[in-house]
Design a protein around this motif. Structure first.
Motif, mmCIF file in Angstrom:
data_model
loop_
_atom_site.group_PDB
_atom_site.id
_atom_site.type_symbol
_atom_site.label_atom_id
_atom_site.label_comp_id
_atom_site.label_asym_id
_atom_site.label_seq_id
_atom_site.Cartn_x
_atom_site.Cartn_y
_atom_site.Cartn_z
ATOM 1 N N ARG A 467 0.980 -0.945 0.201
ATOM 2 C CA ARG A 467 0.211 -0.018 -0.112
ATOM 3 C C ARG A 467 0.959 0.963 -0.264
ATOM 4 N N LEU A 468 0.059 2.426 -0.381
ATOM 5 C CA LEU A 468 0.819 3.534 -0.805
ATOM 6 C C LEU A 468 -0.056 4.351 0.244
ATOM 7 N N SER A 469 0.944 5.026 1.509
ATOM 8 C CA SER A 469 0.314 5.697 1.867
ATOM 9 C C SER A 469 0.925 7.263 1.886
ATOM 10 N N VAL A 470 0.505 8.526 1.688
ATOM 11 C CA VAL A 470 0.570 9.564 1.500
ATOM 12 C C VAL A 470 0.637 10.383 3.531
ATOM 13 N N SER A 471 1.204 9.983 4.084
ATOM 14 C CA SER A 471 0.852 10.789 5.507
ATOM 15 C C SER A 471 1.565 12.425 5.957
ATOM 16 N N GLY A 472 2.177 12.239 5.105
ATOM 17 C CA GLY A 472 3.306 13.644 4.702
ATOM 18 C C GLY A 472 2.441 14.351 4.089
ATOM 19 N N GLY A 473 1.675 13.538 2.463
ATOM 20 C CA GLY A 473 1.588 14.971 1.584
ATOM 21 C C GLY A 473 2.800 15.081 0.819
ATOM 22 N N GLY A 474 2.519 15.993 -0.591
ATOM 23 C CA GLY A 474 3.245 15.940 -1.264
ATOM 24 C C GLY A 474 2.496 16.180 -2.697
ATOM 25 N N VAL A 475 3.828 16.382 -4.017
ATOM 26 C CA VAL A 475 3.768 16.625 -4.522
ATOM 27 C C VAL A 475 4.363 15.512 -5.848
ATOM 28 N N LEU A 476 3.320 14.967 -6.932
ATOM 29 C CA LEU A 476 4.309 14.298 -7.422
ATOM 30 C C LEU A 476 2.989 14.113 -8.892
ATOM 31 N N LEU A 477 4.187 14.059 -10.085
ATOM 32 C CA LEU A 477 3.953 14.131 -11.467
ATOM 33 C C LEU A 477 4.182 12.885 -11.880
ATOM 34 N N GLY A 478 2.582 12.196 -12.206
ATOM 35 C CA GLY A 478 3.219 10.658 -12.756
ATOM 36 C C GLY A 478 1.884 9.720 -12.793
#
Length: 535
Positions: A467-478
Motif C-alpha cells: 500500500r501507498l501512504s501519503v501521511s505527509g502529503g507531497g506533489v507527484l507528477l506521474g
C-alpha cells in the motif's frame, strides 16, 4: 269449257308452305337459344372479370399494407409500431389496407387485409427481429494516472490534469471510497461509495453498486452500475447545457433526497424511486413496474420495457507482476547497495544516513548520471531521504530506477536538469507471478510514504504491490500502480502516463476487448414466411 289445275298440285304447294314455316320456327328457336346462351356467357364473363379485378386489387392492397409496415418499423420501435389504414395509389380509394403488428419472442408478424367493394384478401408475413448492438469498451480517457488493486478510500488528494492528460482512477477489485475530484473517469471492479466531496468529470463505471448518500458530489458523465443491489444517488448528475447523461443500473435505483440536478436519462432493471428530484430525462424500467415519485418529477416520461439490456461489468486489468531484470534497462549504470554499517558510496547508509559529513548523499549524487542509472537497494531495510539532508538533485539522466523494499521520500525534491526529460521509477518488486499483488512485507503493509516529497518537476511512477501512504502529503507528477492507498495528508498528483517495461500502458487500453452490448432497440431481420390467410 273451263280449265282447272289439278287439286293434287294445289295440295303440294300448301305442304311446302307449311314445311317452310316449321323450318323458320326451328331456326328462330335455335337463334333464340344461341342469343340467350351468348347473353348468359357475356354476363358471366363480365361478372368473372369484375371478380378477378376486385381480387387482384384486394391482393395489391394487402401487399401494399405489408410494404408500409416494413417501412414503418425501420424508423422506430418495431413492437410499438402502428400502421395507419390507407388506400393504394391509383385506386381512387376503392382499395384499402389495414395492418396489425404483433411481436412474439424473436419474431414480428404483420397481418395486412386488403379490401375492395367486391373482395377482401389477407396476407400474413413473419419476420425475424434482431437486437441492435454496439461495441462498448470501458469508458476511458488518457492517461489512467492511478491504478489501485484492492479496495481503498481516496481522500485528501488533489488530482489534476496535466497538459492534454485527464487522469482517471482504476480500482481493479474495489470497493472504492471516493472523496476527491477526478478529472477523468472512475472505473471500479466492485462497489463505489461516497459521503462527501466526490466529483467526477468523466464517467463512473462500477462492477457493483453506486452509493452516494451524503455531502456535495457530482458526476458530469454517465453512471453505469453492473451490481444487482440498490444504487443510491444523491449527487448532481450531468452538466448544464450538455446532452443528457445516462444512468444505467442492473438493480433498483433510488434517487435520494437532495434537490440536486439530475440531467440524465435513467434505466434500471429494478424498482425506481425519485425523492425530491427532477429527472430531466426519461425513466426506463421493467414492464409492470411503476416509479415511486415522492416530491419530484420525471420530465422525460416513463418507458416500460420487457428487454432492458444488462450493464456488463467493466473489463479491468489483472495485476502486473514486475520483478527487476537487467535486460529491461540496457546499458544502465547499476549501483548495488550493501547493508553495512560503514559509510561508503555503495552502502545503504550513503543514501539513508547523516554522519555530519554526508547527509543523504546518494540521493544528491543522482544529479551526476546520464543515460539510465539503476540504484539497487533491495538489500537495504529501506531507501529513505529522511535524514535531514533535504536532497534536491537536478536529474539529467534519461531513466532513474530505484529498487527497494520500502521508500520514505521525506524532504526529497527532484528537478529536471536544463534540457533533460527524465523518468524516475520507484519500484518495490512483486516476485510472485500470480496476477495479483504480493507484498513482501505483508498484505496490508505500507511500502511507500511520500511524506512531503516534491516530485513535481520529474515524471515519476510509483509501483508497489504493497500500500501507498501519503501521511505527509507531497506533489507527484506521474502515475501510481499500487495495491492500495492510505490517505493521511494532502497530496497533489498531476496525472502523467508512465509504465514499466512489459506493462500495458495504463491508458484507455484497459477497456480490454470490446464487448457487444444490446442497445435495447431492435432491427428487422429476414423474412421467415409469407402466406395468404383468406379462407
Amino acid at each position: 269449257m273451263s280449265h282447272r289445275r289439278p287439286r293434287a298440285a294445289d295440295d303440294d304447294r300448301g305442304d311446302d308452305r307449311g314445311a317452310a314455316l316449321v323450318t323458320v320456327i326451328i331456326v328462330a328457336l335455335v337463334l333464340g337459344l344461341v342469343t340467350v346462351t351468348l347473353s348468359a356467357a357475356v354476363v358471366n364473363t363480365t361478372r368473372t372479370s369484375v371478380g378477378v379485378r376486385g381480387s387482384l386489387q384486394a391482393q395489391s392492397a394487402a401487399d401494399a399494407g405489408i410494404a408500409a409496415a416494413v417501412a414503418a418499423v425501420k424508423g422506430g420501435d418495431i413492437c410499438d409500431t402502428s400502421v395507419p389504414d390507407d388506400d393504394i395509389p391509383g385506386s381512387g380509394g376503392g382499395a384499402t389496407y389495414s395492418v396489425t403488428v404483433e411481436c412474439a419472442g424473436d419474431t414480428v408478424t404483420f397481418t395486412s387485409t386488403g379490401t375492395t367493394d367486391a373482395s377482401s384478401t389477407t396476407v400474413q408475413a413473419v419476420y425475424g427481429i434482431e437486437p441492435e448492438t454496439i461495441e462498448q469498451v470501458d469508458p476511458s480517457l488518457t492517461p489512467v494516472g492511478l491504478v489501485l488493486y484492492e479496495g481503498s478510500t481516496m481522500g485528501q488528494v488533489t488530482l489534476l490534469a496535466h497538459g492534454e492528460n485527464e487522469p482517471q482512477i482504476v480500482s481493479v477489485k474495489g470497493p472504492f471510497g471516493c472523496r476527491l475530484t477526478i478529472p477523468g473517469n472512475l472505473l471500479v471492479g466492485g462497489d463505489v461509495t461516497s459521503t462527501d466531496g466526490c466529483n467526477i468529470s468523466g464517467d463512473l463505471y462500477a462492477g457493483g453498486t453506486v452509493t452516494f448518500d451524503g455531502g456535495a458530489t457530482t458526476v458530469t458523465g454517465d453512471i453505469l452500475a453492473a451490481g444487482t443491489g440498490v444504487s443510491k444517488i444523491n449527487s448532481t448528475v450531468g452538466m448544464a447545457g450538455a446532452p443528457l447523461s445516462d444512468v444505467k443500473v442492473n438493480g433498483p435505483l433510488d434517487l435520494l433526497w437532495s434537490g440536486a440536478p439530475f440531467r440524465a436519462d435513467a434505466t434500471a432493471k429494478g424498482a425506481v424511486t425519485v425523492n425530491d428530484r427532477t429527472v430531466a430525462g426519461s425513466v426506463t424500467l421493467p414492464a409492470g413496474s411503476t416509479p415511486s415519485v415522492n416530491g419530484g418529477s420525471i420530465q422525460g416520461g416513463v418507458v416500460h420495457s420487457d428487454t432492458i439490456p444488462s450493464v456488463p461489468p467493466p473489463s479491468l486489468p489483472g495485476w502486473y507482476d514486475y520483478a527487476y531484470r537487467t535486460s529491461d534497462w540496457p546499458g544502465a549504470a547499476v549501483i548495488t547497495l550493501r547493508n553495512v554499517r560503514t559509510m561508503s558510496t555503495d552502502s545503504c547508509r550513503y543514501f539513508n544516513a547523516n554522519n555530519g559529513t554526508y547527509a543523504n548523499q546518494g540521493w544528491k549524487d543522482l544529479a551526476t548520471y546520464t543515460g539510465t542509472v539503476v540504484v539497487d537497494g533491495r538489500a537495504c531495510d529501506d531507501l529513505t531521504s529522511n535524514a535531514g539532508g533535504n536532497p534536491a538533485p537536478s536529474i539529467q539522466a534519461t531513466n532513474v530506477v530505484l529498487l527497494a523494499k520500502k521508500f520514505n521520500t521525506t524532504g526529497l525534491t527532484m528537478r529536471s536538469a536544463a534540457g533533460a526529460n527524465p523518468k524516475v521509477y520507484f519500484v518495490t518488486e512483486d516476485t510472485v507471478a500470480d496476477g495479483k499483488p504480493t507484498c513482501p512485507l505483508g498484505a496490508t503493509a505500507t511500502s511507500f510514504d511520500t511524506n512531503g516529497a516534491n516530485l513535481e518537476n520529474v515524471r515519476s511512477l510509483i509501483y508497489t504491490p504493497c500500500r501507498l501512504s501519503v501521511s505527509g502529503g507531497g506533489v507527484l507528477l506521474g502515475s501510481l500502480y499500487t495495491n492500495g492507498f492510505n490517505s493521511g495528508g494532502q497530496i497533489t498528483i498531476k496525472g502523467e502516463l508512465m509504465s514499466l517495461p512489459g506493462m500495458a500502458p495504463p491508458d484507455g487500453g484497459y477497456g480490454g476487448t470490446p464487448v457487444i452490448v444490446e442497445t435495447g432497440d431492435y432491427a428487422l431481420g429476414d423474412l421467415l414466411s409469407r402466406r395468404d390467410v383468406t379462407p
